[in-house]
Write a protein that holds these residues in place. Structure first.
Motif, PDB file in Angstrom:
ATOM      1  N   MET A   1     -89.808  57.564 -16.975  1.00 55.58           N
ATOM      2  CA  MET A   1     -89.926  57.480 -18.425  1.00 55.58           C
ATOM      3  C   MET A   1     -88.776  56.671 -19.013  1.00 55.58           C
ATOM      4  O   MET A   1     -87.653  56.718 -18.545  1.00 55.58           O
ATOM      5  N   LYS A   2     -89.088  55.961 -20.040  1.00 56.62           N
ATOM      6  CA  LYS A   2     -88.103  55.114 -20.709  1.00 56.62           C
ATOM      7  C   LYS A   2     -87.066  55.990 -21.431  1.00 56.62           C
ATOM      8  O   LYS A   2     -87.419  56.982 -22.039  1.00 56.62           O
ATOM      9  N   THR A   3     -85.802  55.603 -21.373  1.00 57.57           N
ATOM     10  CA  THR A   3     -84.776  56.448 -21.989  1.00 57.57           C
ATOM     11  C   THR A   3     -84.319  55.932 -23.353  1.00 57.57           C
ATOM     12  O   THR A   3     -83.916  56.706 -24.193  1.00 57.57           O
ATOM     13  N   THR A   4     -84.345  54.616 -23.562  1.00 60.83           N
ATOM     14  CA  THR A   4     -83.925  54.100 -24.862  1.00 60.83           C
ATOM     15  C   THR A   4     -85.094  53.386 -25.535  1.00 60.83           C
ATOM     16  O   THR A   4     -85.892  52.724 -24.870  1.00 60.83           O
ATOM     17  N   PHE A   5     -85.150  53.530 -26.829  1.00 61.26           N
ATOM     18  CA  PHE A   5     -86.225  52.929 -27.599  1.00 61.26           C
ATOM     19  C   PHE A   5     -85.640  52.127 -28.741  1.00 61.26           C
ATOM     20  O   PHE A   5     -84.622  52.499 -29.313  1.00 61.26           O
ATOM     21  N   THR A   6     -86.298  51.024 -29.095  1.00 61.82           N
ATOM     22  CA  THR A   6     -85.902  50.291 -30.296  1.00 61.82           C
ATOM     23  C   THR A   6     -86.461  51.082 -31.478  1.00 61.82           C
ATOM     24  O   THR A   6     -87.419  51.851 -31.300  1.00 61.82           O
TER      25      THR A   6
ATOM     26  N   LEU B   1     -88.402  50.147 -33.747  1.00 62.36           N
ATOM     27  CA  LEU B   1     -89.829  49.844 -33.904  1.00 62.36           C
ATOM     28  C   LEU B   1     -90.680  50.628 -32.895  1.00 62.36           C
ATOM     29  O   LEU B   1     -91.713  51.203 -33.249  1.00 62.36           O
ATOM     30  N   GLU B   2     -90.215  50.685 -31.651  1.00 57.72           N
ATOM     31  CA  GLU B   2     -90.947  51.456 -30.625  1.00 57.72           C
ATOM     32  C   GLU B   2     -90.972  52.941 -30.982  1.00 57.72           C
ATOM     33  O   GLU B   2     -91.998  53.602 -30.846  1.00 57.72           O
ATOM     34  N   ALA B   3     -89.834  53.422 -31.462  1.00 57.25           N
ATOM     35  CA  ALA B   3     -89.743  54.832 -31.856  1.00 57.25           C
ATOM     36  C   ALA B   3     -90.695  55.109 -33.020  1.00 57.25           C
ATOM     37  O   ALA B   3     -91.382  56.135 -33.041  1.00 57.25           O
ATOM     38  N   LEU B   4     -90.756  54.186 -33.969  1.00 50.40           N
ATOM     39  CA  LEU B   4     -91.647  54.347 -35.119  1.00 50.40           C
ATOM     40  C   LEU B   4     -93.100  54.438 -34.641  1.00 50.40           C
ATOM     41  O   LEU B   4     -93.850  55.333 -35.050  1.00 50.40           O
ATOM     42  N   GLN B   5     -93.489  53.542 -33.736  1.00 49.74           N
ATOM     43  CA  GLN B   5     -94.868  53.561 -33.225  1.00 49.74           C
ATOM     44  C   GLN B   5     -95.152  54.858 -32.480  1.00 49.74           C
ATOM     45  O   GLN B   5     -96.210  55.463 -32.636  1.00 49.74           O
ATOM     46  N   LYS B   6     -94.187  55.283 -31.683  1.00 47.70           N
ATOM     47  CA  LYS B   6     -94.341  56.523 -30.934  1.00 47.70           C
ATOM     48  C   LYS B   6     -94.527  57.714 -31.887  1.00 47.70           C
ATOM     49  O   LYS B   6     -95.388  58.562 -31.675  1.00 47.70           O
ATOM     50  N   LEU B   7     -93.727  57.729 -32.959  1.00 50.84           N
ATOM     51  CA  LEU B   7     -93.806  58.830 -33.930  1.00 50.84           C
ATOM     52  C   LEU B   7     -95.061  58.756 -34.778  1.00 50.84           C
ATOM     53  O   LEU B   7     -95.561  59.779 -35.224  1.00 50.84           O
TER      54      LEU B   7
ATOM     55  N   SER C   1     -84.405  63.398 -29.666  1.00 50.81           N
ATOM     56  CA  SER C   1     -84.694  63.405 -28.220  1.00 50.81           C
ATOM     57  C   SER C   1     -84.920  61.983 -27.699  1.00 50.81           C
ATOM     58  O   SER C   1     -84.754  61.726 -26.512  1.00 50.81           O
ATOM     59  N   LEU C   2     -85.299  61.065 -28.607  1.00 52.43           N
ATOM     60  CA  LEU C   2     -85.446  59.659 -28.221  1.00 52.43           C
ATOM     61  C   LEU C   2     -84.119  58.901 -28.375  1.00 52.43           C
ATOM     62  O   LEU C   2     -84.079  57.680 -28.274  1.00 52.43           O
ATOM     63  N   LYS C   3     -83.050  59.659 -28.643  1.00 51.30           N
ATOM     64  CA  LYS C   3     -81.686  59.119 -28.749  1.00 51.30           C
ATOM     65  C   LYS C   3     -81.515  58.084 -29.870  1.00 51.30           C
ATOM     66  O   LYS C   3     -80.852  57.069 -29.706  1.00 51.30           O
TER      67      LYS C   3
ATOM     68  N   ILE D   1     -86.794  55.664 -40.121  1.00 51.91           N
ATOM     69  CA  ILE D   1     -88.100  55.939 -39.521  1.00 51.91           C
ATOM     70  C   ILE D   1     -88.842  57.018 -40.321  1.00 51.91           C
ATOM     71  O   ILE D   1     -90.033  56.882 -40.603  1.00 51.91           O
ATOM     72  N   VAL D   2     -88.116  58.072 -40.726  1.00 54.65           N
ATOM     73  CA  VAL D   2     -88.746  59.147 -41.514  1.00 54.65           C
ATOM     74  C   VAL D   2     -89.286  58.587 -42.829  1.00 54.65           C
ATOM     75  O   VAL D   2     -90.417  58.893 -43.222  1.00 54.65           O
ATOM     76  N   VAL D   3     -88.512  57.727 -43.491  1.00 56.99           N
ATOM     77  CA  VAL D   3     -88.968  57.106 -44.744  1.00 56.99           C
ATOM     78  C   VAL D   3     -90.244  56.301 -44.490  1.00 56.99           C
ATOM     79  O   VAL D   3     -91.217  56.404 -45.247  1.00 56.99           O
ATOM     80  N   LYS D   4     -90.262  55.518 -43.415  1.00 59.67           N
ATOM     81  CA  LYS D   4     -91.457  54.710 -43.098  1.00 59.67           C
ATOM     82  C   LYS D   4     -92.666  55.597 -42.793  1.00 59.67           C
ATOM     83  O   LYS D   4     -93.789  55.273 -43.171  1.00 59.67           O
ATOM     84  N   LEU D   5     -92.436  56.719 -42.115  1.00 59.78           N
ATOM     85  CA  LEU D   5     -93.545  57.636 -41.803  1.00 59.78           C
ATOM     86  C   LEU D   5     -94.105  58.259 -43.081  1.00 59.78           C
ATOM     87  O   LEU D   5     -95.319  58.434 -43.211  1.00 59.78           O
TER      88      LEU D   5
END
Length: 156
Positions: A1-6, A8-14, A34-36, A45-49
């Protein structure tokens, strides 16, 4: 599993995480930790969500209350406490509890109490009363409802 996320990747994942089922802010923030992600990234990211309507605390609270009442037969006290533990505002908790009609609430309470009373295998009447009351109070029903019901059940 990937340990670091950009971010943008984190946003898509969320977005997928929130689209799958309603989430509260706390769940989203702990997932991001947890995604560091850094605190600034988390805030962005929360604002974008929220802007994308993936994250909506009112919608979460209402869906949570409906679901826990219908699926798990929880009472209003238990639902309120669980929402408070998730840091949901008092306004949203009030709105969420309005999602459960009083007819549906009392009907669920009646069914649950009948089933509970009949399933308790206890000859000692005091112990049976205690088990019955403890069970319904643990489920989050109001004490006045529970004690009225126990009196009614003993007379039958």
């Amino acid at each position: 599993m990937k340990t670091t996320f950009t971010p943008l990747e984190a946003l898509q994942k969320l977005e997928h995480f929130c689209a799958y089922q309603e989430r509260c802010h706390d769940e989203v923030v702990s997932k991001l930790y947890s995604l560091k992600m850094t605190t600034d990234e988390i805030d962005q990211i929360v604002v974008k969500l929220i802007e994308g309507n993936f994250l909506n605390e009112t919608r979460f609270a209402c869906s949570f209350a409906r679901g826990k009442h219908r699926m798990k037969s929880w009472g209003k006290i238990r639902i309120t406490n669980e929402l408070k533990m998730r840091n949901i505002s008092a306004t949203n908790i009030t709105l969420a509890l309005k999602e459960i009609s009083s007819e549906e609430y009392l009907e669920t309470f009646e069914q649950l109490s009948e089933r509970s009373w009949n399933s308790i295998q206890e000859n000692n009447q005091l112990k049976k009363r205690k088990k019955f009351c403890d069970y319904l109070l643990r489920r989050g029903y109001e004490s006045n409802l529970v004690y009225e019901k126990v009196k009614e059940m003993e007379q039958n």
